[in-house]
Write a protein that holds these residues in place. Structure first.
Motif, PDB file in Angstrom:
ATOM      1  N   THR A 182       0.698  -1.013  -0.037  1.00  0.00           N
ATOM      2  CA  THR A 182      -0.176   0.161   0.114  1.00  0.00           C
ATOM      3  C   THR A 182       0.927   1.290  -0.037  1.00  0.00           C
ATOM      4  OG1 THR A 182      -0.256  -0.038   2.584  1.00  0.00           O
ATOM      5  CG2 THR A 182      -1.857  -1.209   1.269  1.00  0.00           C
ATOM      6  N   SER A 184       0.575   3.927   1.908  1.00  0.00           N
ATOM      7  CA  SER A 184       0.896   4.260   3.324  1.00  0.00           C
ATOM      8  C   SER A 184       2.121   3.574   3.805  1.00  0.00           C
ATOM      9  CB  SER A 184      -0.228   4.404   4.226  1.00  0.00           C
ATOM     10  OG  SER A 184      -0.685   2.933   4.151  1.00  0.00           O
ATOM     11  N   LEU A 187       5.173   4.777   2.383  1.00  0.00           N
ATOM     12  CA  LEU A 187       5.627   6.002   2.955  1.00  0.00           C
ATOM     13  C   LEU A 187       6.294   5.969   4.186  1.00  0.00           C
ATOM     14  CD1 LEU A 187       5.354   9.245   2.995  1.00  0.00           C
ATOM     15  CD2 LEU A 187       3.392   9.270   3.847  1.00  0.00           C
ATOM     16  N   ILE A 188       5.602   5.018   5.183  1.00  0.00           N
ATOM     17  CA  ILE A 188       6.133   4.991   6.521  1.00  0.00           C
ATOM     18  C   ILE A 188       7.721   4.452   6.383  1.00  0.00           C
ATOM     19  CG2 ILE A 188       5.982   3.550   8.654  1.00  0.00           C
ATOM     20  CD1 ILE A 188       2.954   3.878   8.279  1.00  0.00           C
ATOM     21  N   ILE A 223       6.597  13.314   1.851  1.00  0.00           N
ATOM     22  CA  ILE A 223       5.132  13.568   2.466  1.00  0.00           C
ATOM     23  C   ILE A 223       4.488  14.506   1.291  1.00  0.00           C
ATOM     24  CG2 ILE A 223       3.660  14.901   3.811  1.00  0.00           C
ATOM     25  CD1 ILE A 223       5.862  14.078   5.843  1.00  0.00           C
ATOM     26  N   PHE A 226       3.558  12.106  -1.693  1.00  0.00           N
ATOM     27  CA  PHE A 226       2.391  11.290  -1.208  1.00  0.00           C
ATOM     28  C   PHE A 226       0.904  12.266  -1.285  1.00  0.00           C
ATOM     29  CE2 PHE A 226      -0.365   9.668   2.046  1.00  0.00           C
ATOM     30  CZ  PHE A 226      -0.473   8.273   1.912  1.00  0.00           C
ATOM     31  N   SER A 230      -0.516   9.693  -4.569  1.00  0.00           N
ATOM     32  CA  SER A 230      -0.190   8.632  -3.586  1.00  0.00           C
ATOM     33  C   SER A 230      -0.229   7.286  -4.318  1.00  0.00           C
ATOM     34  CB  SER A 230      -1.273   8.675  -2.395  1.00  0.00           C
ATOM     35  OG  SER A 230      -2.613   8.248  -3.081  1.00  0.00           O
ATOM     36  N   GLU A 234       2.628   3.055  -4.194  1.00  0.00           N
ATOM     37  CA  GLU A 234       2.132   1.707  -4.160  1.00  0.00           C
ATOM     38  C   GLU A 234       3.189   0.646  -4.707  1.00  0.00           C
ATOM     39  OE1 GLU A 234      -1.457   1.571  -6.238  1.00  0.00           O
ATOM     40  OE2 GLU A 234      -2.486   2.976  -4.979  1.00  0.00           O
TER      41      GLU A 234
END
Length: 287
Positions: A182, A184, A187-188, A223, A226, A230, A234
């Motif tokens: 995913t 997110s 990004l993390i 960020i 994203f 976004s 992926e």
């Protein structure tokens, strides 16, 4: 460069390290060659080499741990800083000395397909393509170990770091499967890597302001991208981690394919880590 090359080669061949490296590679490959190709009559030698690729995890740290770390500990690296020869030539001489030690067992391994040919029909192009890829992978691993030896004065730490980095590169595909694809999650993961990179920058520069600016720039860029799109994130972390999958780029050679992308990848690994080694030495030279 030739003088440095001869010195390193002589050092390996007049001590146990070079002979242990050669004997260990030949012993492991010989055991698998006997089990797979002679006893089981399996005709593809590339599969045997793929099965023994773990040998570089064990033997590369032994070969590379002393190459620069020992000189740094004994302060003989000061000769590198004052020598009339460029750092590039010194590093390349040391690297080529280790590659020559790797070439010795590889030259012997080249006779194994000929032995197989005495007992059946095999594809020599496929076998020697796999051997070529195996040699390139070994050269790439040695370049990584060379760089890690340049950043510490402890041979033990250099060996442990080399083993850890090469182990992660070998299991990177398994690690990828534990991370969600995913946006997110990517990004993390990128933010965590940015924090790690900032710690490395701080350790190298000891400059808090530069570290903070670099951290904010990396985090802000990630960020911002994203929030803008976004979908770009992926599966991004999986694609990034695939860069470090050294073993995965050897798979094409195993099938007998002279994979140009694999060759470019291996050569790039060699050039990048030799370059980083030179920069590491230059940093100490001007400190």
């Amino acid at each position: 460069m030739l003088a440095v090359y001869k010195k390193e080669l002589r050092g390996y061949l007049t001590s146990m390290i070079g002979y242990v490296f050669i004997a260990f590679v030949l012993a492991i490959v010989g055991v698998y060659f006997t089990a797979y190709n002679l006893t089981s009559a399996y005709p593809e030698f590339g599969v045997t080499l793929s099965a023994v690729s773990f040998v570089f995890l064990i033997i590369t740290p032994v070969l590379t741990m002393r190459i620069l770390a020992e000189e740094k500990k004994q302060r003989t690296d000061q000769l590198l800083f004052t020598a009339p020869v460029s750092v590039w030539k010194i590093v390349c001489g040391k690297y080529l000395g280790m590659v020559t030690i790797l070439f010795i067992p590889m030259a012997i391994i080249c006779t194994y397909p000929l032995i197989m040919g005495k007992y059946g029909t095999i594809s020599y192009p496929m076998a020697y393509t796999a051997i070529f890829g195996f040699f390139l992978m070994g050269c790439g691993n040695i370049a990584v170990g060379l760089f890690l030896s340049s950043i510490t004065e402890s041979q033990i730490i250099a060996a442990v770091l080399t083993f850890a980095v090469l182990f992660i590169c070998n299991v990177i595909q398994g690690i990828e499967s534990f991370i969600a694809q995913t946006a997110s999650a990517s990004l993390i993961s990128i933010l965590i890597m940015a924090v790690i990179l900032c710690l490395i920058i701080y350790r190298m520069t000891k400059d808090t302001l530069v570290t903070i600016i670099a951290g904010l720039a990396m985090a802000g860029t990630a960020i911002g991208l994203f929030l803008w799109k976004s979908s770009l994130f992926e599966g991004a972390i999986q694609k990034f981690m695939e860069i470090f999958n050294i073993t995965g780029h050897f798979d094409g050679f195993v099938g007998g394919v002279l994979d140009m992308s694999g060759i470019v990848y291996m050569v790039s690994i060699i050039l990048i880590f030799v370059f980083l080694t030179v920069q590491s030495i230059q940093k100490r030279r001007w400190s």
